[in-house]
Design a protein around this motif. Structure first.
Motif, mmCIF file in Angstrom:
data_model
loop_
_atom_site.group_PDB
_atom_site.id
_atom_site.type_symbol
_atom_site.label_atom_id
_atom_site.label_comp_id
_atom_site.label_asym_id
_atom_site.label_seq_id
_atom_site.Cartn_x
_atom_site.Cartn_y
_atom_site.Cartn_z
ATOM 1 N N ARG B 42 -5.726 -3.158 0.596
ATOM 2 C CA ARG B 42 -5.685 -2.611 1.952
ATOM 3 C C ARG B 42 -4.577 -3.256 2.781
ATOM 4 N N ASN B 43 -4.499 -4.580 2.726
ATOM 5 C CA ASN B 43 -3.504 -5.286 3.541
ATOM 6 C C ASN B 43 -2.075 -4.958 3.091
ATOM 7 N N GLN B 44 -1.872 -4.918 1.788
ATOM 8 C CA GLN B 44 -0.529 -4.629 1.297
ATOM 9 C C GLN B 44 -0.158 -3.169 1.562
ATOM 10 N N ARG B 46 -1.054 -1.360 4.133
ATOM 11 C CA ARG B 46 -0.641 -1.281 5.540
ATOM 12 C C ARG B 46 0.769 -1.824 5.712
ATOM 13 N N LEU B 47 1.039 -2.987 5.089
ATOM 14 C CA LEU B 47 2.337 -3.644 5.252
ATOM 15 C C LEU B 47 3.462 -2.784 4.674
ATOM 16 N N ARG B 48 3.257 -2.308 3.450
ATOM 17 C CA ARG B 48 4.350 -1.586 2.776
ATOM 18 C C ARG B 48 4.618 -0.235 3.434
ATOM 19 N N PHE B 50 4.240 0.269 6.643
ATOM 20 C CA PHE B 50 4.937 -0.102 7.881
ATOM 21 C C PHE B 50 6.404 -0.426 7.589
ATOM 22 N N GLN B 51 6.634 -1.131 6.488
ATOM 23 C CA GLN B 51 8.001 -1.531 6.146
ATOM 24 C C GLN B 51 8.838 -0.360 5.634
ATOM 25 N N LEU B 206 -9.233 0.527 12.642
ATOM 26 C CA LEU B 206 -10.567 -0.038 12.467
ATOM 27 C C LEU B 206 -11.151 -0.257 13.855
#
Lengths: 407, 210
Positions: B42-44, B46-48, B50-51, B206
């Motif tokens: 989930r965290n990755q 969101r990051l990827r 965004f990037q 969330l």
């Protein structure tokens, strides 16, 4: 502060038999099941500060919030200290299941329930964080941020035990209790159960006779009963299994606690006890890079507390979502493990600002943005030490918090 | 097969036990091998996104976890197929009941732990479990899982999340209100047609907006 008064006990025979009525009451203490609130058998009494049930209820809820908060960070710290080999005793970051992280999350949920109840009662949440070692009054020892060990587990077992679970039975030898006494010495049972029993009693009084109009407290009372029973059952059993080396996460080696703490197979890393990121403190983290990473951990922790505070005060789950999504399930977990690997630990230092320094919601939002900006700058400065991927992830989440609070 | 609430209870009973409450050895070993993975997809994701480097960078992030994630995915499908063979509509019903908090189960271990209802832990902003599931599914699809199958399941996950966010059922409450037909249809119309990109976008919030 929670002050306890040990009650003089009367045996049933003393009360029934008039011949002995004038005899001095025996001064003995029996193991007590505090779920049976009974004037005859109650072992300890919480000394009230207030005679008004509503005020005393608020006071004790605030006390219990501080205890749950301290237990939560204590268990998190212990979880971070566990070596990867024994990841099975740490477990996943979920609220159920078997592991140090689920237990820590359940303590967080207890804190959540208590703060929600405070909100229903019309008062502010209590998210005060403690400096460690923390003397919680109701335990005979201080709570510490320390590596997982046989001694620390003995304290966790004691912390979660109902009185009858750790009271020797006359004539019976229990190896578990023998080992526990070796670690802790003779101790009287902890009284957190008594605190919750008193809170439930007061909540029922307030429910039946509120000082002013209040929402229904039934769900909260049910939650309090669940908090009380969960600790004395599931948490106790879990810590006992760790203490005895019987948990499956020890990969069948029930002699792990006999290893030297310096042994690479010892379950936990040699992390500092009660570290602080505050420079100049006697317990400061000595290495400058580690201290900076620890301060970054503190910033995330303070952001979380401030967001939780906003969430409870203003009944806005969006703040909670930011805390969980951007800080709890990402940076805080990562930094806890990074710091443990560096031999220190995430200090969870208290901040003078507390969780709600602003005089209103708008100011508190601005303050959280400023703390997040500071954390973002520090993360960028630490990108070489943290690694680019980790730093990128944390910067992204901090920026999301900043952007969310700018709206 | 005709779905019944009891079938839903049986499905979630096994599902919860296998993955959470009474984890068997093979799943426990998979968890141990994956290490601290639960928030990583989930965290990755969101990051990827965004990037702007998604999907390749996300695939690179997830590749070390491939074997474990695909194993867990296969175990999930085994349980789904055992209880609802060849019936996506029954699977959908099971997820809809899950989100409503109407699946009361008196059996241990849930009842002993004080969680007798089969539903996601938490409420609204604390229900991160659905979001984690979306990240997991995204990784599974990109690592070689059956895209069509997993998109269907991801839509059901999202629908359950939306239902639970909207109704906010109480764990331990035997009288959680079921969703009204009209309300349910609105949510179905929104969530059951979303693409993977749509779902990733919605799960970026969330709590989600039902």
């Amino acid at each position: 502060m929670i002050r306890l008064r040990k009650q003089e006990m009367f045996s049933l025979d003393e009360i029934i038999d008039p011949i002995d009525f004038d005899a001095a009451a025996p001064d003995f203490v029996e193991a007590d099941d505090v779920t049976a609130i009974d004037d005859i058998t109650r072992e300890v009494e919480i000394i009230s500060d207030f005679q008004t049930p509503y005020l005393e209820l608020i006071r004790l809820l605030r006390e219990s919030a501080e205890i749950e908060h301290a237990l939560m960070v204590q268990y998190l710290y212990a979880a971070f200290s566990v070596r990867e080999t024994y990841a099975g005793i740490v477990g996943p970051a979920v609220g159920h299941g078997d592991g140090l992280l689920p237990i820590a999350i359940q303590e967080m949920e207890h804190l959540h329930d208590v703060c929600n109840m405070l909100a229903t009662l019309g008062v502010a949440p209590n998210l005060v964080s403690q400096a460690f070692p923390f003397d919680a009054d109701i335990y005979p020892f201080a709570l510490n941020l320390e590596r997982l060990s046989l001694h620390s587990l003995a304290k966790y077992v004691f912390t979660e035990a109902a009185a009858e679970s750790i009271t020797p039975q006359p004539g019976e030898e229990d190896p578990f209790l023998t080992l526990l006494m070796e670690q802790l010495g003779e101790q009287e049972p902890n009284h957190l159960g008594s605190v919750y029993a008193r809170i439930i009693e007061l909540a029922e009084q307030v429910q039946s006779s509120p000082p002013f109009q209040l929402p229904d407290l039934t769900t909260h009372i049910t939650n309090l009963r669940h908090i009380k029973s969960q600790g004395e059952d599931a948490h106790f059993k879990f810590f006992k299994s760790l203490f005895l080396g019987e948990h499956l996460g020890f990969n069948g080696n029930n002699q792990v606690w006999k290893l030297s703490p310096d042994d690479m197979a010892y379950p936990s890393l040699p992390v500092q006890t009660n570290p602080t990121a505050y420079e100049g403190d006697p317990n400061q983290i000595p290495d400058p890079d580690s201290r900076s990473i620890a301060m970054l951990g503190n910033l995330h922790y303070w952001i979380i507390l401030a967001l939780l505070d906003l969430s409870y005060r203003h009944s806005n789950q969006g703040y909670l979502g930011i805390a969980i999504g951007n800080h709890m399930t990402g940076p805080l977990m990562s930094l806890g493990k990074i710091l443990a690997a560096r031999g220190v630990g995430l200090p969870f230092d208290p901040s003078n600002l507390g969780s709600s320094a602003g005089k209103d919601e708008a100011t508190n939002r601005k303050m959280i943005r400023l703390i997040s900006l500071e954390a973002k700058k520090l993360t960028e400065d630490l990108s070489t030490v943290l690694g680019t991927d980790e730093a990128d992830q944390q910067v992204f989440m901090l920026q999301d918090t900043i952007d969310s609070l700018s709206i | 097969m005709t779905y019944t609430r009891q079938k839903g209870i049986e499905f979630w009973f096994e599902y919860d036990n296998v993955f959470l409450l009474a984890v068997p050895l093979d799943v426990r070993q998979a968890y141990a091998a994956l290490g601290d993975f639960i928030d990583k997809p989930r965290n990755q994701l969101r990051l990827r996104r965004f990037q702007g480097t998604f999907p390749q960078s996300f695939i690179n992030d997830m590749m070390p976890l491939r074997d474990g994630l695909l194993f867990l995915a296969e175990r999930q499908l085994q349980i789904i197929d055992a209880h609802f063979p060849g019936s996506d509509s029954d699977v959908q019903s099971a997820f809809e009941d899950f989100g409503q908090g109407v699946l009361w189960d008196n059996r241990p271990p849930r009842v002993i732990r004080g969680i007798p209802i089969h539903m996601m832990d938490g409420a609204a902003a604390t229900m991160v479990g659905y979001h984690r599931w979306n990240g997991f599914i995204r990784a599974v699809i990109l690592l070689g899982g059956d895209e069509a199958r997993w998109l269907t399941i991801n839509r059901f996950v999202a629908l359950a999340c939306a239902i639970q966010t909207k109704l906010n059922p109480g764990q331990g409450n035997p009288n959680n209100r079921p969703i009204q037909s009209a309300e349910l249809q609105v949510l179905r119309d929104k969530w059951l047609v979303m693409s993977t990109d749509d779902l990733d976008r919605e799960f970026g919030r969330l709590p989600v907006i039902p």
